[in-house]
Design an enzyme around this catalytic site. Structure first.
Site, short mmCIF file in Angstrom:
data_model
loop_
_atom_site.label_atom_id
_atom_site.label_comp_id
_atom_site.label_asym_id
_atom_site.label_seq_id
_atom_site.Cartn_x
_atom_site.Cartn_y
_atom_site.Cartn_z
N GLU A 107 0.81 -1.20 0.00
CA GLU A 107 0.00 0.00 0.00
C GLU A 107 0.85 1.26 0.00
O GLU A 107 1.94 1.27 0.55
CB GLU A 107 -0.94 -0.01 1.21
N CYS A 112 3.36 8.37 1.46
CA CYS A 112 3.93 7.39 2.38
C CYS A 112 4.09 6.09 1.60
O CYS A 112 3.11 5.53 1.10
CB CYS A 112 2.98 7.21 3.56
N CYS A 122 6.61 -7.28 7.14
CA CYS A 122 7.79 -6.85 7.89
C CYS A 122 8.28 -8.02 8.73
O CYS A 122 7.47 -8.73 9.31
CB CYS A 122 7.44 -5.67 8.80
N CYS A 180 6.82 -5.74 15.99
CA CYS A 180 6.40 -4.76 16.99
C CYS A 180 4.95 -5.09 17.36
O CYS A 180 4.10 -5.27 16.47
CB CYS A 180 6.51 -3.35 16.43
N CYS A 231 1.79 -3.13 15.98
CA CYS A 231 1.75 -2.82 14.55
C CYS A 231 1.14 -3.97 13.77
O CYS A 231 1.57 -5.12 13.90
CB CYS A 231 3.16 -2.54 14.04
N GLU A 240 10.42 -2.56 7.10
CA GLU A 240 11.53 -1.87 7.76
C GLU A 240 12.53 -1.48 6.66
O GLU A 240 13.26 -2.33 6.13
CB GLU A 240 12.17 -2.80 8.80
N SER A 281 11.78 6.32 8.14
CA SER A 281 11.44 5.92 9.51
C SER A 281 11.95 4.50 9.77
O SER A 281 11.74 3.60 8.97
CB SER A 281 9.91 5.95 9.68
N SER A 316 11.35 5.12 15.44
CA SER A 316 10.20 4.60 16.17
C SER A 316 10.65 4.25 17.58
O SER A 316 11.14 3.16 17.83
CB SER A 316 9.66 3.35 15.47
N LEU A 317 10.46 5.19 18.48
CA LEU A 317 10.98 5.02 19.84
C LEU A 317 9.98 4.24 20.70
O LEU A 317 10.26 3.15 21.15
CB LEU A 317 11.28 6.41 20.42
N HIS A 318 8.85 4.85 20.99
CA HIS A 318 7.69 4.23 21.63
C HIS A 318 7.88 3.85 23.10
O HIS A 318 6.90 3.51 23.78
CB HIS A 318 7.19 3.01 20.86
N CYS A 334 -1.29 5.21 10.23
CA CYS A 334 -0.09 4.46 10.63
C CYS A 334 -0.44 3.11 11.23
O CYS A 334 -1.30 3.03 12.10
CB CYS A 334 0.67 5.19 11.74
N1 SAH Z 1 9.28 -0.03 10.00
C1 SAH Z 1 9.46 1.36 10.11
C2 SAH Z 1 8.55 2.18 9.22
C3 SAH Z 1 7.12 1.76 9.08
S1 SAH Z 1 6.09 1.98 10.48
C4 SAH Z 1 9.33 1.80 11.54
O1 SAH Z 1 8.90 1.01 12.37
O2 SAH Z 1 9.70 2.95 11.84
C5 SAH Z 1 5.76 3.73 10.51
C6 SAH Z 1 5.37 4.27 11.90
O3 SAH Z 1 4.06 3.83 12.27
C7 SAH Z 1 6.29 3.77 13.00
O4 SAH Z 1 6.64 4.78 13.90
C8 SAH Z 1 5.42 2.74 13.67
O5 SAH Z 1 5.89 2.48 14.95
C9 SAH Z 1 4.07 3.39 13.61
N2 SAH Z 1 2.96 2.47 13.87
C10 SAH Z 1 2.91 1.15 13.62
N3 SAH Z 1 1.72 0.64 14.00
C11 SAH Z 1 0.99 1.67 14.49
C12 SAH Z 1 -0.35 1.77 15.01
N4 SAH Z 1 -1.15 0.73 15.06
N5 SAH Z 1 -0.77 2.98 15.41
C13 SAH Z 1 0.03 4.07 15.30
N6 SAH Z 1 1.28 4.02 14.82
C14 SAH Z 1 1.77 2.83 14.42
FE1 SF4 Z 2 7.89 -3.45 11.11
FE2 SF4 Z 2 7.84 -0.82 11.63
FE3 SF4 Z 2 5.65 -2.36 12.03
FE4 SF4 Z 2 7.77 -2.61 13.63
S1 SF4 Z 2 6.45 -0.77 13.41
S2 SF4 Z 2 6.59 -4.30 12.71
S3 SF4 Z 2 9.43 -2.29 12.21
S4 SF4 Z 2 6.61 -1.93 10.07
#
Ligand code: SAH
Ligand code: SF4
Length: 360
Positions: free
Chosen positions: A95, A108, A115, A119, A122, A171, A202, A224-226, A344
């Site tokens: 997508e 985007c 992936c 995480c 996600c 990623e 990212s 992506s710190l979180h 996201c």
């Molecule tokens: N893999 C890379 C880029 C894709 S994810 C990464 O992790 O940075 C893009 C962003 O969306 C990241 O910051 C990810 O942590 C965030 N993200 C993933 N799932 C999400 C969700 N369900 N709600 C909000 N943000 C989310």
């Molecule tokens: Fe992959 Fe980014 Fe999703 Fe983590 S947040 S599973 S690195 S796409």
């Protein structure tokens, strides 16, 4: 000759294209002409390349194509966001999402099908099927969006696509070679000529490639710190078990080109009762002190089957206040395209659901 044997032009750098052209016994300048048709004018039909004679057009058409990924479905959100579900030549789907704003239009894009990282918040991470996108597939998302947005020739005034973020599926730093080749082509002055300042990558924090990315591409970095504690980040972003917070911070601190004019973005998804306390907010600003930074608080976007819940507005506001007091402006990212599951972390969920319902 079948389509399968023709070489995708979107996967060839300028030098590779020259090599391919001279291998066909054509003069080198033909490569330059062809490159401009594809990357400057977005032309896909060789018969439209008017400064090439018929025999040359036919020869090229036998050996190359400039196809984009096929659009399986386009959805337009009430807020102007557009999501394309794209089918690749082997049937896999990815997508890409276009997000218009007052001062910019951001595309985007995805870097992988699925992936390999997992995480826990996600949805992309729950998808089992994973492969890297090739250079043509990465570039193809951008050219397809430009086709649909009417953005040719590249660089025209009032163009709709002005920025690119690698925040879709995958990623990007686990597919570094293809991502970097694709970005170099997008940045090329004889083509789309998108400035590296308008591109943001990212990553969940693949440390060796972060430094390479800064040195070789010089694009903006988002992390992506979180979580601000290793115990929690180990769970939310499992790559943290390999690359701990202390080394992540150290790597980012030394990201080439970082300055107050070019800051790193820290992405922080707001998960109710998990990472959203005042103590977390205070630890966050303390942790990144001294690094030129922006903070992006992302309201969690739910997907079918997740146990996580988005923090409530009051909690997000309280968290944001602490962040703002520390000097970071407008830290909350407004979710876009929620009505079409384009926000996201929701990517792919819709198409998987659709397929499941088609099978029923
Ligand atoms: N893999 C890379 C880029 C894709 S994810 C990464 O992790 O940075 C893009 C962003 O969306 C990241 O910051 C990810 O942590 C965030 N993200 C993933 N799932 C999400 C969700 N369900 N709600 C909000 N943000 C989310
Ligand atoms: Fe992959 Fe980014 Fe999703 Fe983590 S947040 S599973 S690195 S796409």
């Amino acid at each position: 000759m079948t389509d399968f044997e023709r070489t995708p032009l979107l996967g060839l750098s300028q030098i590779e294209l020259e090599e391919a052209i001279t291998a066909l016994q054509l003069p080198r300048f033909r490569a330059r002409q062809l490159w401009r048709w594809v990357w400057r004018h977005g032309v896909t039909e060789f018969s439209d390349m008017t400064d090439l004679g018929k025999p040359v057009q036919m020869l090229l058409a036998q050996h190359f194509h400039a196809d984009r990924p096929a659009v399986s479905r386009r959805q337009d959100s009430s807020d102007g966001t557009i999501k394309w579900l794209l089918r690749l030549h082997d049937g896999h789907e990815i997508e890409a999402v276009y997000i218009p704003d007052t001062d910019r239009g951001t595309l985007c894009i995805s870097s992988q099908v699925g992936c390999t990282l997992t995480c826990t918040f996600c949805h992309t991470g729950t998808q089992r099927l994973v492969r890297n996108l090739d250079v043509a597939e990465i570039c193809g998302q951008i050219l397809l969006a430009m086709d649909e947005l009417g953005d040719w020739p590249a660089g025209k005034p009032n163009r709709r696509l002005t920025n690119i973020v690698l925040m879709g599926m995958g990623e990007p730093l686990y597919n570094y070679d293809n991502v970097s080749a694709a970005l170099k082509m997008i940045m090329s002055g004889e083509g789309i000529a998108l400035s590296r300042r308008r591109i943001t990558l990212s990553t969940s924090g693949i440390l060796p490639e972060i430094t390479r990315c800064g040195e070789e591409l010089g694009v903006n970095l988002a992390i992506s710190l979180h979580a601000v504690r290793d115990e929690l980040r180990d769970v939310l972003v499992p790559i943290n078990r390999k690359y701990k917070l202390a080394s992540l911070l150290d790597t980012v601190r030394h990201y080439p080109g970082l300055s107050n004019a070019r800051r790193v973005t820290w992405e922080y998804v707001m998960l109710a009762g998990v990472n959203d306390s005042e103590a977390d907010a205070k630890a966050l600003v303390k942790m990144i002190a001294g690094i030129p930074s922006k903070i992006n608080l992302i309201p969690f976007n739910p997907w079918p089957g997740t146990d996580y819940v988005c923090s409530d507005d009051e909690t997000i506001e309280r968290f944001a206040k602490i962040v703002m007091k520390a000097g970071y402006a407008s830290p909350v990212r407004t979710p876009r395209g929620r009505d079409i599951l384009a926000a996201c972390g929701q990517l792919k969920s819709d198409s998987v659901r659709l397929r499941a319902s088609q099978m029923a």
